[in-house]
Structures are given as C-alpha cells and as structure tokens.
Design an enzyme around this catalytic site. Structure first.
Site, PDB file in Angstrom:
ATOM      1  CG  ASP A 143      -2.002  -1.118   1.205  1.00 50.87           C
ATOM      2  OD1 ASP A 143      -2.129  -1.759   0.274  1.00 50.87           O
ATOM      3  OD2 ASP A 143      -2.749  -1.324   2.067  1.00 50.87           O
ATOM      4  CG  ASP A 166     -12.619  -2.089  -0.966  1.00 54.33           C
ATOM      5  OD1 ASP A 166     -12.139  -3.175  -1.083  1.00 54.33           O
ATOM      6  OD2 ASP A 166     -12.074  -0.915  -1.193  1.00 54.33           O
TER       7      ASP A 166
END
Length: 242
Positions: A8, A129
């Site tokens: 990330d 998500d």
C-alpha cells in the site's frame, strides 16, 4: 490458491492502515520497490499494489513508484486506487501492470467498467470493499447501501477477471479473515474471488484453502507479513501441499 503480498502506497512509502483509517498509518518502508523485490525473493508469484493517495484524489498519485516496481520486479502486478477513467486504466496496462482494480467506479460508473472490460478483457478486477456488508468507496470514506453480493452480481458475464473482496472492519487489524462472508460471496457469483482483510496467521490461510472449490482463487496478505506473524515462504508452502 495464490498468496498475494500487499504493498500500500502513501506519500511515496509502503504503509498499512488500520481499518482503512488514513489517520492510523504505520510506515514499513520508505522504498516500496525494495519491498517488492523482497517479496519476490521470498517466492511471491503476484503483487497487490494500492495507491492510497490516488484512491482519495481520484487520480494516480504514486504512478512513478508503481512504474518502478513493474520495471524492476518481474512479477504480475495488480493495481488499485484512483483509477476512474479508461485513460488511467490504459496507462497502467501499457506500463506493464497485469490487472487494474476498479472499486469506486464499479459502483458509480458502470458504463466505464463495462467499457473497460470490453477494451481489456481479462485484465479488469473489481475491488469490492465492504463495511457491515455494505459497499464502501472513495478510499473507504463513503459507504453505500448496496451489498457486496448485489454489486458483484451486476458484473456477471462481463469478462471481469476477479473480485477482490475486503472486509474493512478487519483490514490491517489481524483479527482473522471474514471466511463466512468471503465464502458466501464466492458461492453467489461465477467470478473468482480474492480474499482480503484481516489475515492474521497461517490458520486463516488453512481456513480458506478448502474454499477454492467455492471460487476463492487467492488471498491478499498485508500487515501479517510486515509484522512477521506470517512467513510468506511458509504460507506458499502450505498452498502447494494441498
């Protein structure tokens, strides 16, 4: 089942967030490309990259680093975060990224996703998500009323390569993957599902392995790798023994 290390990116660094909260950030490396090389050396077959800054900005922010990783690390790469138009998707694919992940666009711009699937068959992944079963977008800052299953089903037979399903409440928390929700989604759709969020120990991997028949093709592992709770080599060996 493929084990996919996550990288990330925020402010040019390799980080992890807790439950998607940009105010709860842990920096693991100032040099993301070095992390990518490390995971390759430890046996990774694929990498999951997220441009966290891009997910909020709505456009690529860390594209230079992503280009460096693709150039220097000979592994298939999937990238998500800030991909909101066909030009951005094409630019990533042209630089050598294998798959682009469309998350916010999957909910807010279906025409875009349909066109992307037509233009780049087999190279579009849906990033779904969810918090409490409902889809969250815009870098997890906005929650919708649509369920993960409803959104995924709306893209059946469109040539989507996979669905990355992340339980936000567990992401970065190392509290265990949401096996039931991930299994339920995989059983309800024909698209392969990649599990994400909350993987804490090898036991989580073991719980997912029998679900390959249900359609779970991979699992993304982030914080557990960086903290040392999971050895990438051991996780990969576990998948090979099955």
């Amino acid at each position: 089942m493929v084990i996919i290390p996550a990288i990330d990116l925020k402010d040019g660094k390799c980080v992890r967030l807790l439950q998607g909260d940009f105010n709860r950030v842990t920096v693991y490396s100032d040099h993301p490309a070095e992390m990518a090389r490390l995971w390759r050396e430890k046996g990774a077959e694929r990498l999951h990259l997220v441009d966290l800054d891009g997910s909020v900005a709505g456009a690529p922010v860390n594209a230079g680093i992503i280009r460096q990783i693709v150039r220097e690390v000979s592994l298939p790469v999937e990238i998500g975060g800030g991909i909101r138009d066909l030009a951005t998707a094409k630019s990533y694919l042209d630089m050598g990224v294998q798959w682009v992940i469309l998350g916010t666009a999957a909910l807010k711009d279906r025409v875009l996703v349909y066109k992307a699937c037509e233009m780049f068959p087999g190279r579009i992944i849906l990033g779904i998500d969810a918090a409490n079963g409902k889809v969250a977008v815009e870098g997890w800052t906005e929650q919708s009323e649509m369920t993960a299953s409803e959104l995924a089903k709306s893209y059946e037979n469109r040539g989507v390569a996979a669905v990355v399903y992340t339980d936000i409440s567990r992401d970065g928390m190392q509290t265990g993957v949401n096996v039931d929700a991930t299994k339920s989604l995989a059983e309800e759709i024909e698209i392969p599902v990649i599990a994400s969020g909350g993987v804490a120990t090898l036991e989580d991997i073991k719980k997912l392995l029998p679900l390959e028949e249900a359609g779970i093709s991979g699992v993304i592992v982030g914080k557990a790798l960086y903290s040392g709770a999971i050895s990438l080599e051991e996780a990969i060996r576990l998948t090979k023994r099955v």
